[in-house]
Motif scaffolding. Structure first.
Motif, short mmCIF file in Angstrom:
data_model
loop_
_atom_site.label_atom_id
_atom_site.label_comp_id
_atom_site.label_asym_id
_atom_site.label_seq_id
_atom_site.Cartn_x
_atom_site.Cartn_y
_atom_site.Cartn_z
N VAL A 6 21.44 -2.45 42.49
CA VAL A 6 20.50 -1.34 42.33
C VAL A 6 20.90 -0.40 41.21
CG1 VAL A 6 19.70 -1.43 44.71
CG2 VAL A 6 21.70 -0.03 44.14
N ASP A 7 22.18 -0.35 40.86
CA ASP A 7 22.65 0.55 39.80
C ASP A 7 22.74 -0.14 38.44
OD1 ASP A 7 24.71 -1.05 40.74
OD2 ASP A 7 26.24 0.51 40.67
N PHE A 8 22.27 -1.38 38.35
CA PHE A 8 22.36 -2.13 37.09
C PHE A 8 21.65 -1.39 35.95
CE2 PHE A 8 20.99 -5.28 34.00
CZ PHE A 8 22.05 -6.17 33.91
N ARG A 9 20.39 -1.03 36.17
CA ARG A 9 19.62 -0.40 35.09
C ARG A 9 20.23 0.93 34.66
NH1 ARG A 9 13.02 0.59 34.73
NH2 ARG A 9 13.09 1.75 32.76
N GLY A 10 20.61 1.76 35.60
CA GLY A 10 21.15 3.06 35.25
C GLY A 10 22.41 2.97 34.42
N ILE A 11 23.32 2.07 34.80
CA ILE A 11 24.58 1.92 34.05
C ILE A 11 24.30 1.37 32.66
CG2 ILE A 11 26.74 0.62 33.96
CD1 ILE A 11 26.83 0.87 37.05
N VAL A 12 23.43 0.38 32.57
CA VAL A 12 23.10 -0.22 31.27
C VAL A 12 22.44 0.81 30.36
CG1 VAL A 12 21.60 -1.90 30.13
CG2 VAL A 12 23.01 -2.60 32.08
N GLU A 13 21.52 1.59 30.87
CA GLU A 13 20.84 2.58 30.03
C GLU A 13 21.79 3.68 29.57
OE1 GLU A 13 16.16 2.21 31.31
OE2 GLU A 13 17.40 3.69 32.37
N GLU A 14 22.75 4.06 30.42
CA GLU A 14 23.75 5.04 29.98
C GLU A 14 24.63 4.44 28.89
OE1 GLU A 14 27.23 8.02 31.71
OE2 GLU A 14 26.18 6.66 33.09
N TRP A 15 24.98 3.17 29.02
CA TRP A 15 25.78 2.50 27.99
C TRP A 15 25.01 2.47 26.66
CZ3 TRP A 15 30.72 1.22 27.64
CH2 TRP A 15 31.12 0.35 26.62
N VAL A 16 23.73 2.19 26.72
CA VAL A 16 22.90 2.17 25.51
C VAL A 16 22.89 3.54 24.84
CG1 VAL A 16 20.52 1.99 24.68
CG2 VAL A 16 21.45 0.23 26.20
N ARG A 17 22.77 4.62 25.61
CA ARG A 17 22.74 5.97 25.04
C ARG A 17 24.03 6.26 24.28
NH1 ARG A 17 19.87 7.07 29.87
NH2 ARG A 17 21.76 7.64 30.99
#
Length: 338
Positions: A132-143
Motif C-alpha cells: 500500500v505504501d509503494f506509490r507514496g515511497i516511489v513518488e517521494e523518491w522521484v521528487r
C-alpha cells in the motif's frame, strides 16, 4: 575485443560544492562527463532512510505472487507503464534478465498525430494495490531525484557556456521516467545479460543501486569498468539528448548490467530526467575550445540518435518492449520505420 577491468575509476563529485565551490564544481562536472560520461554523486541530500524504504518496498512488491504483479502488467498500457516479467524487455533484440515496474508523469492519455507521434507515451501509471505504501515511497523518491537532476542540469549549462535558464521551458513539465528493477540471480551463464550494452536515450540518468550489490559495467577506451556501488552515492550518466545538444562534445557512454551465478539478486532504481517530448536539440553554440573538440553525434548502424526527444524515446520503447508495441502501436511503428 572488449576486456573487463575490476578497478573502480569513475570520478566522484560532491553536489554540495554547488554552494561552496561553484566554478570548481562546474569544471569537475564537465571533465567527468567528457572523460567518462559517468560519475559517482555524493552529497546529494537524499535521506538514507528513504533509500532503505525504497529497497524494502521494492522487495515486498517483487515477492508477491505473479498473478498480483501481473495485475499491472505493461502489456495493458499503451504508454509503457507497469510491470514487466523477466525476459519481456529486449536490448538489441536479446532478452534482459530482470523484472521491473515503469512509472512516469501522471497525465491523461493522448493520441498520436502525424506531427507528434510521441504523444502516445503520455498517460496514467499502473500502480500496484500492494504494497500500500509503494506509490507514496516511489513518488517521494522521484521528487528528490528531480531536485538533484535540476541542479546538475544548471551546472552543465554553465560549464558549457550556456545561460543557466536555457532549458527552463523545455523542462517545465519533464518526461521523467523511473524503473524499479529487480535483477534475479542468473541461474547459469546463458542469462548473464541483466541489461545488454546500450546508451540511455534521454538527457541524464540518476541510478540508485542497492548497497553492496554490483553488476553495472561502463565502457571506457575499449574496456569495461566495474562500477561498483559507492556508499550513499548515486551513479550519474548522460544520455543521447545531451550528446545531440553538444554536437558530440559530451558523448553518451555505452554501459550494461551483468548477472553472474552466485551473486544473488539485487534492486536497482534508475531515474531518467528528460525534457518535454516535443523538445528538439539543435547543437548549442559552445565556447570555441569546446566546439573545436566536438566531433558530432556518434553514428551507429544499429542506433540512430534523433534530435527530437520524443522520437528518440519512441525508438527505445518500441524496440525494448515489442509485445506492447505489437498490441498497441504496430501501425505507428511501421509508419515511423522503428
Amino acid at each position: 575485443m572488449t576486456t573487463t577491468t575490476p578497478t573502480r575509476t569513475l570520478p566522484i563529485i560532491d553536489l554540495r560544492e554547488v554552494e561552496t565551490d561553484p566554478l570548481g564544481f562546474q569544471e569537475r562536472l564537465s571533465a567527468a562527463t567528457r572523460d567518462f560520461g559517468f560519475f559517482y554523486l555524493v552529497g546529494h541530500g537524499i535521506p538514507r532512510e528513504l533509500s532503505d524504504d525504497l529497497v524494502a518496498v521494492a522487495r515486498r512488491f517483487f515477492a508477491l505472487p505473479e498473478e498480483q504483479k501481473l495485475a499491472i502488467e505493461k502489456i495493458n498500457s499503451p504508454h509503457f507503464r507497469g510491470y514487466s516479467r523477466v525476459g519481456d524487455e529486449l536490448t538489441k533484440g536479446a532478452q534482459d534478465w530482470r523484472e521491473q515496474v515503469d512509472v512516469g508523469p501522471e497525465t491523461a492519455p493522448r493520441q498520436a498525430t502525424a506531427e507528434e507521434p510521441w504523444l502516445v507515451l503520455e498517460g496514467p501509471n499502473l500502480w500496484p494495490a500492494e504494497p500500500v505504501d509503494f506509490r507514496g515511497i516511489v513518488e517521494e523518491w522521484v521528487r528528490h531525484n528531480e531536485r538533484v537532476a535540476r541542479t546538475l542540469l544548471h551546472g552543465w549549462l554553465r560549464a558549457l557556456g550556456q545561460p543557466g535558464d536555457l532549458l527552463d521551458d523545455d523542462f517545465r513539465a519533464p518526461d521523467a521516467r523511473l524503473k524499479i528493477v529487480r535483477y534475479p540471480e542468473a541461474p547459469d551463464d546463458d542469462h548473464g545479460q541483466g541489461v545488454g550494452e546500450h546508451k540511455d536515450f534521454g538527457f541524464l540518468t540518476l541510478l540508485f543501486v542497492e548497497p553492496g550489490k554490483g553488476g553495472l559495467q561502463v565502457e571506457k577506451d575499449g574496456a569495461w569498468i566495474e562500477a561498483e556501488p559507492l556508499e550513499d552515492a548515486l551513479i550519474v550518466n548522460i544520455g543521447e539528448m545531451l550528446e545531440a545538444a553538444t554536437d558530440g562534445y559530451l558523448r553518451a557512454t555505452n554501459h550494461r548490467v551483468v548477472s553472474r551465478p552466485g551473486d544473488g539478486d539485487r534492486i536497482s532504481v534508475p531515474y531518467f530526467f528528460n525534457p518535454g517530448l516535443g523538445t528538439t536539440f539543435h547543437p548549442w553554440e559552445l565556447p570555441a575550445e569546446l566546439a573545436a573538440a566536438a566531433p558530432g553525434v556518434e553514428v551507429q548502424e544499429h542506433n540512430k540518435i534523433y534530435d527530437t526527444y520524443g522520437r528518440n524515446a519512441l525508438k527505445m520503447w518500441f524496440r525494448s518492449h515489442p509485445k506492447v508495441t505489437a498490441r498497441h502501436h504496430a501501425e505507428l511503428a511501421a509508419r515511423l520505420g522503428i
